[in-house]
Design an enzyme around this catalytic site. Sequence first.
Site, PDB file in Angstrom:
ATOM      1  CB  CYS A  93      34.331  80.530  77.644  1.00 21.94           C
ATOM      2  SG  CYS A  93      35.427  80.901  79.048  1.00 21.94           S
ATOM      3  CG  HIS A 171      36.918  82.282  74.394  1.00 23.43           C
ATOM      4  ND1 HIS A 171      35.649  82.793  74.546  1.00 23.43           N
ATOM      5  CD2 HIS A 171      37.481  82.286  75.623  1.00 23.43           C
ATOM      6  CE1 HIS A 171      35.451  83.105  75.809  1.00 23.43           C
ATOM      7  NE2 HIS A 171      36.535  82.794  76.498  1.00 23.43           N
ATOM      8  CD  GLU A 173      34.226  83.066  71.293  1.00 20.84           C
ATOM      9  OE1 GLU A 173      34.153  83.681  72.369  1.00 20.84           O
ATOM     10  OE2 GLU A 173      34.585  81.861  71.219  1.00 20.84           O
TER      11      GLU A 173
END
Length: 236
Positions: A93, A171, A173
């Site tokens: 990002c 994202h 993660e």
Amino acid sequence: MSETKTPLHALILQHEEPTPPGLVTGWLDTHGAEVDVVRIDLDDREVDPSSYDLIVSLGSEFAAFDDHEPFVPREARLMEKAVQDDVPVLGLCFGGQMLARVLGGEVSRGDVAEIGWLPVRTTDPELVPQGPWFQWHFDTFTTPPGATLVAESDIAPQAFVWGRSLGLQFHPEVTPEIMHDWVRAYRHELDGEGVDPDALLAETDRNAEENRRTALQLLERYLDEVARLGSAATPR
């Protein structure tokens, strides 16, 4: 004589408290990596990226083009040196936008925000599966000169490869725990875009296991095929 190997040495750049590495932490742990997490928004020392095998830059509420925020130009300098020294960068990002910036792409406020679990069109589903991936961004970037666009949405580029580095707009993660923190910390952004936080949390719970699988696929493929760091350690 056999080649001596040392653990992968990774630097994670974190930009504020609610944006931790999430699934990236467990992934690096499985490789026995030595990991330094630097809160670059609080720690103003100049970090030498050449002492690391991998740089991971996380998300941020700030803009990668806003040099009025002191850590932004500091990170730009760090990432520029990483690129010059052929240190692989994985940008998530904000981190992907910063990577695009230092490689000569344009980073700007987007016309439309992307918030939610959204699919992407991918030319390399082994590296970047089509998702859905979690998005929460207001800014966007153009694909840098010499980079290969790997994935995109109707709104913006979503993934590009340049050398041994990978920039992402989404994202991978994210975890349900992170999402709860984001909803608390950035509720005003959801309200401004008319996004239902309860529905977002419920969708995150439904997607959590599949996201873990696709995120780890992406991260492993990146490490082996793009960063070319091998499956566990790097030769010294």
